[in-house]
Design a protein around this motif. Structure first.
Motif, PDB file in Angstrom:
ATOM      1  N   SER A  73      -6.962 172.111  53.119  1.00  0.00           N
ATOM      2  CA  SER A  73      -6.214 172.315  51.876  1.00  0.00           C
ATOM      3  C   SER A  73      -7.099 172.941  50.811  1.00  0.00           C
ATOM      4  CB  SER A  73      -5.652 170.983  51.371  1.00  0.00           C
ATOM      5  OG  SER A  73      -4.646 170.495  52.242  1.00  0.00           O
ATOM      6  N   ALA A  74      -8.371 172.525  50.775  1.00  0.00           N
ATOM      7  CA  ALA A  74      -9.313 173.115  49.825  1.00  0.00           C
ATOM      8  C   ALA A  74      -9.531 174.592  50.135  1.00  0.00           C
ATOM      9  CB  ALA A  74     -10.643 172.362  49.878  1.00  0.00           C
ATOM     10  N   GLN A  75      -9.532 174.948  51.414  1.00  0.00           N
ATOM     11  CA  GLN A  75      -9.686 176.353  51.798  1.00  0.00           C
ATOM     12  C   GLN A  75      -8.442 177.156  51.446  1.00  0.00           C
ATOM     13  OE1 GLN A  75     -10.654 175.416  55.957  1.00  0.00           O
ATOM     14  NE2 GLN A  75     -12.719 176.211  55.635  1.00  0.00           N
ATOM     15  N   VAL A  76      -7.270 176.549  51.630  1.00  0.00           N
ATOM     16  CA  VAL A  76      -6.021 177.200  51.216  1.00  0.00           C
ATOM     17  C   VAL A  76      -6.034 177.431  49.716  1.00  0.00           C
ATOM     18  CG1 VAL A  76      -3.520 176.888  50.995  1.00  0.00           C
ATOM     19  CG2 VAL A  76      -4.652 176.329  53.150  1.00  0.00           C
ATOM     20  N   GLU A  77      -6.537 176.446  48.979  1.00  0.00           N
ATOM     21  CA  GLU A  77      -6.645 176.551  47.523  1.00  0.00           C
ATOM     22  C   GLU A  77      -7.460 177.777  47.114  1.00  0.00           C
ATOM     23  OE1 GLU A  77      -6.655 174.842  43.391  1.00  0.00           O
ATOM     24  OE2 GLU A  77      -5.483 174.310  45.156  1.00  0.00           O
ATOM     25  N   ASP A  81      -5.423 181.846  54.424  1.00  0.00           N
ATOM     26  CA  ASP A  81      -4.127 181.639  55.063  1.00  0.00           C
ATOM     27  C   ASP A  81      -4.344 180.892  56.376  1.00  0.00           C
ATOM     28  OD1 ASP A  81      -3.159 183.122  52.975  1.00  0.00           O
ATOM     29  OD2 ASP A  81      -2.893 184.961  54.133  1.00  0.00           O
ATOM     30  N   LEU A  82      -4.207 179.581  56.334  1.00  0.00           N
ATOM     31  CA  LEU A  82      -4.447 178.746  57.497  1.00  0.00           C
ATOM     32  C   LEU A  82      -3.143 178.173  58.031  1.00  0.00           C
ATOM     33  CD1 LEU A  82      -7.582 176.741  56.269  1.00  0.00           C
ATOM     34  CD2 LEU A  82      -7.524 178.856  57.605  1.00  0.00           C
ATOM     35  N   GLU A  83      -3.110 177.916  59.333  1.00  0.00           N
ATOM     36  CA  GLU A  83      -1.924 177.309  59.936  1.00  0.00           C
ATOM     37  C   GLU A  83      -1.668 175.940  59.315  1.00  0.00           C
ATOM     38  OE1 GLU A  83      -3.862 180.031  62.903  1.00  0.00           O
ATOM     39  OE2 GLU A  83      -4.533 178.328  61.688  1.00  0.00           O
ATOM     40  N   LEU A  84      -0.410 175.551  59.265  1.00  0.00           N
ATOM     41  CA  LEU A  84      -0.006 174.293  58.646  1.00  0.00           C
ATOM     42  C   LEU A  84      -0.063 173.175  59.693  1.00  0.00           C
ATOM     43  CD1 LEU A  84       1.067 176.548  56.742  1.00  0.00           C
ATOM     44  CD2 LEU A  84       2.890 174.982  56.106  1.00  0.00           C
ATOM     45  N   LEU A 102       3.232 171.505  61.211  1.00  0.00           N
ATOM     46  CA  LEU A 102       4.370 172.445  61.171  1.00  0.00           C
ATOM     47  C   LEU A 102       4.114 173.710  61.981  1.00  0.00           C
ATOM     48  CD1 LEU A 102       5.546 172.236  57.436  1.00  0.00           C
ATOM     49  CD2 LEU A 102       6.257 170.867  59.403  1.00  0.00           C
ATOM     50  N   THR A 103       3.099 173.686  62.831  1.00  0.00           N
ATOM     51  CA  THR A 103       2.902 174.839  63.717  1.00  0.00           C
ATOM     52  C   THR A 103       3.846 174.711  64.911  1.00  0.00           C
ATOM     53  OG1 THR A 103       1.227 173.913  65.219  1.00  0.00           O
ATOM     54  CG2 THR A 103       0.454 174.770  63.079  1.00  0.00           C
ATOM     55  N   PRO A 104       4.029 175.790  65.692  1.00  0.00           N
ATOM     56  CA  PRO A 104       4.969 175.742  66.820  1.00  0.00           C
ATOM     57  C   PRO A 104       4.453 174.996  68.058  1.00  0.00           C
ATOM     58  CG  PRO A 104       4.675 177.996  66.009  1.00  0.00           C
ATOM     59  CD  PRO A 104       3.588 177.175  65.418  1.00  0.00           C
ATOM     60  N   SER A 152      11.208 181.066  59.702  1.00  0.00           N
ATOM     61  CA  SER A 152      10.724 182.258  60.408  1.00  0.00           C
ATOM     62  C   SER A 152       9.208 182.341  60.342  1.00  0.00           C
ATOM     63  CB  SER A 152      11.343 183.527  59.808  1.00  0.00           C
ATOM     64  OG  SER A 152      12.751 183.521  59.956  1.00  0.00           O
ATOM     65  N   TYR A 153       8.651 182.069  59.161  1.00  0.00           N
ATOM     66  CA  TYR A 153       7.194 182.101  59.055  1.00  0.00           C
ATOM     67  C   TYR A 153       6.556 180.986  59.874  1.00  0.00           C
ATOM     68  CZ  TYR A 153       2.446 181.711  57.636  1.00  0.00           C
ATOM     69  OH  TYR A 153       1.078 181.614  57.706  1.00  0.00           O
ATOM     70  N   LEU A 154       7.110 179.778  59.788  1.00  0.00           N
ATOM     71  CA  LEU A 154       6.543 178.665  60.551  1.00  0.00           C
ATOM     72  C   LEU A 154       6.524 178.988  62.043  1.00  0.00           C
ATOM     73  CD1 LEU A 154       8.175 175.569  58.779  1.00  0.00           C
ATOM     74  CD2 LEU A 154       5.911 176.570  58.391  1.00  0.00           C
ATOM     75  N   ARG A 155       7.564 179.614  62.534  1.00  0.00           N
ATOM     76  CA  ARG A 155       7.624 179.982  63.957  1.00  0.00           C
ATOM     77  C   ARG A 155       6.609 181.073  64.304  1.00  0.00           C
ATOM     78  NH1 ARG A 155      10.304 175.683  65.909  1.00  0.00           N
ATOM     79  NH2 ARG A 155      12.554 175.688  65.508  1.00  0.00           N
ATOM     80  N   SER A 156       6.210 181.863  63.331  1.00  0.00           N
ATOM     81  CA  SER A 156       5.303 182.986  63.596  1.00  0.00           C
ATOM     82  C   SER A 156       3.840 182.558  63.683  1.00  0.00           C
ATOM     83  CB  SER A 156       5.459 184.051  62.502  1.00  0.00           C
ATOM     84  OG  SER A 156       4.825 183.638  61.291  1.00  0.00           O
ATOM     85  N   GLN A 157       3.531 181.324  63.283  1.00  0.00           N
ATOM     86  CA  GLN A 157       2.145 180.853  63.327  1.00  0.00           C
ATOM     87  C   GLN A 157       1.666 180.653  64.767  1.00  0.00           C
ATOM     88  OE1 GLN A 157       1.384 177.579  60.088  1.00  0.00           O
ATOM     89  NE2 GLN A 157       3.398 177.244  60.971  1.00  0.00           N
ATOM     90  N   GLN A 158       0.363 180.626  64.915  1.00  0.00           N
ATOM     91  CA  GLN A 158      -0.205 180.226  66.194  1.00  0.00           C
ATOM     92  C   GLN A 158      -0.017 178.717  66.361  1.00  0.00           C
ATOM     93  OE1 GLN A 158      -1.618 182.069  68.705  1.00  0.00           O
ATOM     94  NE2 GLN A 158      -0.915 183.831  67.508  1.00  0.00           N
ATOM     95  N   PRO A 159       0.430 178.261  67.534  1.00  0.00           N
ATOM     96  CA  PRO A 159       0.547 176.810  67.727  1.00  0.00           C
ATOM     97  C   PRO A 159      -0.827 176.145  67.744  1.00  0.00           C
ATOM     98  CG  PRO A 159       0.984 177.986  69.777  1.00  0.00           C
ATOM     99  CD  PRO A 159       0.872 179.027  68.710  1.00  0.00           C
TER     100      PRO A 159
END
Length: 327
Positions: A73-77, A81-84, A102-104, A152-159
């Motif tokens: 979260s600190a890196q996202v801050e 752009d990191l996977e959720l 929330l990744t696939p 759509s974005y959540l589905r596009s992430q790397q699992p």
């Protein structure tokens, strides 16, 4: 004297039975399951739709900051752009809430959930297993188009395989659930199909109430139930963050005497968001909000300036332990 002792014995006995009955009620009924409609959502592979979803996730909806570990979260801050992958812990009165992956990923993420199940979480705060989710995500009235964009974005992430322990409720939390004080709430009527993105009060209202959750933090609320207990946007919600440091949200209504931004120009408002974080432990997701574009920020400002003024003086918004009691 004997009669008094006997009477007190009866009172204590009855109170004990009442307490035992209530405790039994809580432990037998807290794990409630709920039903709700499944919205007609559908993820898209369209690049524009995915881009809109990414903007919402990392920007005004600030999903990425909460659905990550503290370190990530600190890196996202800082703009990464990191996977959720989930893992953030929120410790408060009812227990410990943990954000989900929330990744696939099919084992630990949303890979085995349908688009409709994910949309139901957003719209009704009901997990795929029917459990109620504490109302921290204000997406009940998000437009159909934006719900689809986020999915759509959540589905596009790397699992990413990242198992998350379940949320833990203490007795207080279980009692709140057993009594139905936390239960799913759906949209206010029919959510819009889409909302026009423009620097208008209408779009600002949508962002403040249905996407960015400005109303959730800048309004007086009961933190046990999530209920609003005072005029919306009038500030006054206390956040105890780092040890010895707490924050009180400011009044965002245009009251000329007590409104925090009442005398700001629109450009000043935009620049404040672009500046980002000032206080290290501020609960405001400044990293995400600094990514918002000017159209969204100007829409927010115009909406806030259109609110009815509420007189609610917040002496300070940030308190340090050594400054306790000072203004």
């Amino acid at each position: 004297m004997k009669k008094l002792v006997k009477f007190l014995g009866w009172v204590i006995g009855i109170l004990g039975l009442v307490i035992l009955a209530f405790v039994s009620f809580v432990y037998l009924t807290w794990d409630k399951k709920y039903e709700a409609p499944y919205p007609e959502a559908m993820a898209s592979a369209d690049s524009a739709m995915i881009a809109r979803g990414k903007y919402l996730v990392f920007g005004p909806a600030h999903c990425a900051g909460c659905h990550n570990t503290t370190e990530r979260s600190a890196q996202v801050e800082l703009g990464m752009d990191l996977e959720l992958i989930g893992g953030a812990e929120f410790v408060f009165g009812p227990g410990i809430l943990r954000s989900r992956n929330l990744t696939p990923d099919k084992e630990t993420g949303i890979g085995n959930l349908t688009d409709q199940e994910v949309a139901r979480v957003m719209r009704y705060s009901i997990g795929h297993d029917g459990r109620p989710i504490f109302p921290l995500m204000p997406f009940q009235n998000m437009s159909d188009e934006d719900v689809n964009a986020v999915i759509s974005y959540l589905r596009s992430q790397q699992p990413v395989k990242h198992p998350i322990p379940p949320t833990e409720y203490n007795f207080m939390g279980k009692a709140i659930l057993a009594l139905g004080l936390i239960k799913p709430e759906g949209p206010d009527g029919t959510p819009p199909k889409r909302v026009k993105v423009e620097a208008s009060e209408v779009y600002g209202k949508y962002l403040a109430n249905s996407v960015a959750n400005c109303v959730g933090c800048h309004s007086p609320r009961d933190l046990m139930s999530g209920e609003f207990i005072g005029p919306k946007f009038s500030g006054g919600l206390l956040f105890e963050e780092a040890p010895g440091e707490s924050f009180i949200t400011p009044n965002l209504t245009p009251d000329p005497e007590t409104g925090y931004i009442a005398n700001w120009t629109e450009d000043t408002f935009v620049q404040r968001f672009k500046t980002g974080r000032i206080y290290e432990h501020s609960p405001m997701p400044w990293g995400s909000f600094s990514r918002m574009d000017e159209v969204d920020l100007r829409a927010l400002y115009r909406y806030l300036m259109s609110l009815d003024p509420v007189s609610n003086k917040i002496e300070k918004t940030e308190y340090m332990l050594q400054a306790a009691g000072s203004n």
